[in-house]
Write a protein that holds these residues in place. Sequence first.
Motif, PDB file in Angstrom:
ATOM      1  N   MET A   1       0.845  -1.187   0.000  1.00 34.97           N
ATOM      2  CA  MET A   1       0.000   0.000   0.000  1.00 34.97           C
ATOM      3  C   MET A   1       0.881   1.237   0.000  1.00 34.97           C
ATOM      4  N   GLN A   2       0.544   2.172  -0.842  1.00 31.30           N
ATOM      5  CA  GLN A   2       1.311   3.405  -0.928  1.00 31.30           C
ATOM      6  C   GLN A   2       1.386   4.082   0.431  1.00 31.30           C
ATOM      7  N   ARG A   3       2.583   4.575   0.792  1.00 27.35           N
ATOM      8  CA  ARG A   3       2.836   5.257   2.060  1.00 27.35           C
ATOM      9  C   ARG A   3       2.573   4.349   3.260  1.00 27.35           C
ATOM     10  N   SER A   4       2.990   3.100   3.125  1.00 25.98           N
ATOM     11  CA  SER A   4       2.887   2.157   4.240  1.00 25.98           C
ATOM     12  C   SER A   4       4.252   1.733   4.751  1.00 25.98           C
ATOM     13  N   GLY A   5       5.289   2.431   4.320  1.00 28.36           N
ATOM     14  CA  GLY A   5       6.625   2.125   4.803  1.00 28.36           C
ATOM     15  C   GLY A   5       7.367   1.091   3.991  1.00 28.36           C
ATOM     16  N   SER A   6       6.865   0.764   2.781  1.00 27.67           N
ATOM     17  CA  SER A   6       7.513  -0.291   1.997  1.00 27.67           C
ATOM     18  C   SER A   6       8.900   0.122   1.512  1.00 27.67           C
ATOM     19  N   GLY A   7       9.072   1.414   1.187  1.00 22.84           N
ATOM     20  CA  GLY A   7      10.395   1.872   0.763  1.00 22.84           C
ATOM     21  C   GLY A   7      11.406   1.762   1.886  1.00 22.84           C
ATOM     22  N   TRP A   8      10.993   2.169   3.080  1.00 27.61           N
ATOM     23  CA  TRP A   8      11.846   2.062   4.266  1.00 27.61           C
ATOM     24  C   TRP A   8      12.148   0.601   4.575  1.00 27.61           C
ATOM     25  N   PHE A   9      11.117  -0.239   4.519  1.00 32.70           N
ATOM     26  CA  PHE A   9      11.286  -1.660   4.797  1.00 32.70           C
ATOM     27  C   PHE A   9      12.262  -2.296   3.814  1.00 32.70           C
ATOM     28  N   GLU A  10      12.181  -1.890   2.556  1.00 26.76           N
ATOM     29  CA  GLU A  10      13.081  -2.463   1.555  1.00 26.76           C
ATOM     30  C   GLU A  10      14.532  -2.064   1.817  1.00 26.76           C
ATOM     31  N   THR A  11      14.760  -0.830   2.274  1.00 26.76           N
ATOM     32  CA  THR A  11      16.139  -0.438   2.603  1.00 26.76           C
ATOM     33  C   THR A  11      16.659  -1.240   3.790  1.00 26.76           C
ATOM     34  N   LEU A  12      15.780  -1.560   4.730  1.00 20.86           N
ATOM     35  CA  LEU A  12      16.179  -2.414   5.851  1.00 20.86           C
ATOM     36  C   LEU A  12      16.589  -3.794   5.346  1.00 20.86           C
ATOM     37  N   LEU A  13      15.771  -4.371   4.468  1.00 15.44           N
ATOM     38  CA  LEU A  13      16.089  -5.690   3.923  1.00 15.44           C
ATOM     39  C   LEU A  13      17.418  -5.672   3.177  1.00 15.44           C
ATOM     40  N   ASN A  14      17.626  -4.640   2.378  1.00 11.22           N
ATOM     41  CA  ASN A  14      18.833  -4.587   1.554  1.00 11.22           C
ATOM     42  C   ASN A  14      20.095  -4.291   2.355  1.00 11.22           C
TER      43      ASN A  14
ATOM     44  N   ASN B   1      -2.918   1.635  11.049  1.00 11.77           N
ATOM     45  CA  ASN B   1      -3.612   2.913  11.145  1.00 11.77           C
ATOM     46  C   ASN B   1      -3.702   3.536   9.757  1.00 11.77           C
ATOM     47  N   THR B   2      -4.787   3.235   9.066  1.00  9.19           N
ATOM     48  CA  THR B   2      -4.944   3.741   7.701  1.00  9.19           C
ATOM     49  C   THR B   2      -5.220   5.244   7.676  1.00  9.19           C
ATOM     50  N   LEU B   3      -5.586   5.824   8.813  1.00  6.49           N
ATOM     51  CA  LEU B   3      -5.739   7.278   8.875  1.00  6.49           C
ATOM     52  C   LEU B   3      -4.379   7.949   8.731  1.00  6.49           C
ATOM     53  N   ARG B   4      -3.385   7.446   9.434  1.00  6.49           N
ATOM     54  CA  ARG B   4      -2.036   7.995   9.293  1.00  6.49           C
ATOM     55  C   ARG B   4      -1.520   7.807   7.868  1.00  6.49           C
ATOM     56  N   ARG B   5      -1.835   6.671   7.280  1.00  6.00           N
ATOM     57  CA  ARG B   5      -1.409   6.439   5.902  1.00  6.00           C
ATOM     58  C   ARG B   5      -2.031   7.463   4.965  1.00  6.00           C
ATOM     59  N   LEU B   6      -3.316   7.758   5.165  1.00 11.72           N
ATOM     60  CA  LEU B   6      -4.004   8.732   4.325  1.00 11.72           C
ATOM     61  C   LEU B   6      -3.371  10.116   4.451  1.00 11.72           C
ATOM     62  N   ILE B   7      -3.020  10.505   5.666  1.00 17.88           N
ATOM     63  CA  ILE B   7      -2.364  11.794   5.885  1.00 17.88           C
ATOM     64  C   ILE B   7      -1.042  11.844   5.126  1.00 17.88           C
ATOM     65  N   SER B   8      -0.286  10.761   5.187  1.00 20.41           N
ATOM     66  CA  SER B   8       0.994  10.696   4.491  1.00 20.41           C
ATOM     67  C   SER B   8       0.810  10.753   2.979  1.00 20.41           C
ATOM     68  N   VAL B   9      -0.232  10.086   2.476  1.00 16.65           N
ATOM     69  CA  VAL B   9      -0.523  10.112   1.037  1.00 16.65           C
ATOM     70  C   VAL B   9      -0.819  11.535   0.580  1.00 16.65           C
ATOM     71  N   LEU B  10      -1.675  12.238   1.313  1.00 18.51           N
ATOM     72  CA  LEU B  10      -2.051  13.600   0.932  1.00 18.51           C
ATOM     73  C   LEU B  10      -0.854  14.546   0.997  1.00 18.51           C
ATOM     74  N   ALA B  11      -0.029  14.389   2.018  1.00 13.19           N
ATOM     75  CA  ALA B  11       1.154  15.241   2.142  1.00 13.19           C
ATOM     76  C   ALA B  11       2.144  14.964   1.016  1.00 13.19           C
ATOM     77  N   ASN B  12       2.292  13.695   0.667  1.00 17.31           N
ATOM     78  CA  ASN B  12       3.204  13.335  -0.421  1.00 17.31           C
ATOM     79  C   ASN B  12       2.690  13.851  -1.763  1.00 17.31           C
ATOM     80  N   ASN B  13       1.378  13.767  -1.972  1.00 20.34           N
ATOM     81  CA  ASN B  13       0.785  14.290  -3.206  1.00 20.34           C
ATOM     82  C   ASN B  13       0.980  15.801  -3.311  1.00 20.34           C
ATOM     83  N   TYR B  14       0.858  16.482  -2.185  1.00 21.55           N
ATOM     84  CA  TYR B  14       1.071  17.936  -2.176  1.00 21.55           C
ATOM     85  C   TYR B  14       2.499  18.276  -2.593  1.00 21.55           C
TER      86      TYR B  14
END
Length: 259
Positions: free
Chosen positions: A1-14, A116-129
Amino acid sequence: MQRSGSGWFETLLNSHPNISSNGEIFNRVDRRQNISSIVQTLDKLYDLDWLTSAAKNECTAAFGFKWMLNQMSVLCHVTLMIPNFSKSQGFMDHHDDILSYLNKKGVSVIFLFRRNTLRRLISVLANNYDRDAKQLNGTHKSHVHSEEEAEILAKFKPELDVSTLVSNIRDVEKYMGDCLDSFNTTRRMILYYEDIIRNRNALFQVQEFLGVPVRKLVSRQVKIHTRPLPDLVRNWEDVNSRLNGTEYARFLDGADYVK
């Protein structure tokens, strides 16, 4: 899911020497325009012919990619997929054929969600801005590596549409459930962003799932929206009033995020 920390998680894995995750390989339309192009792309990855700056092909334990749940993520010997939600990238459109392929190849899937999909939504809107505002010296950044950059991006407070808030949250949670139901025969692990933040053993469990030696994983990324929820939304009183008394009132807890 967009803005769910997948980019951060992938850097941890790598950061693990025996794990190589190759990013969003299906972000290009030509790689996911039909099931044939999807399979061709996956075959190239699993044949270790995927030569990019992100590739770590000397890795012999786990390799894969991130596929937005509108794409997905995958690693092999042990193969890893980290599904993520945003605009569709073919994952759910061809789920029967993809499921058959993954099971045939012995792919292990890590589903990464955010409770917490509310926090995710806030992050999505901020990123879109920021895509338009480009607040960091005229450059849009979805992820940052300094406290100063994080502070600049965190200053923007989106205004949430309370008339559609409950239905938006419900739609996201239904999509998550549908995805898990559709891929319930794969070897999989369900992981939540909040667990990685709070539970020091969560990343150990991920490594055990992938069959690699357990070690401390690190990332240079700095979290952006770490403040209590009332400090992140322009119309917080309206949001609080709309969700109170609903099944999603649990998302209003300001202590949900533990830095």
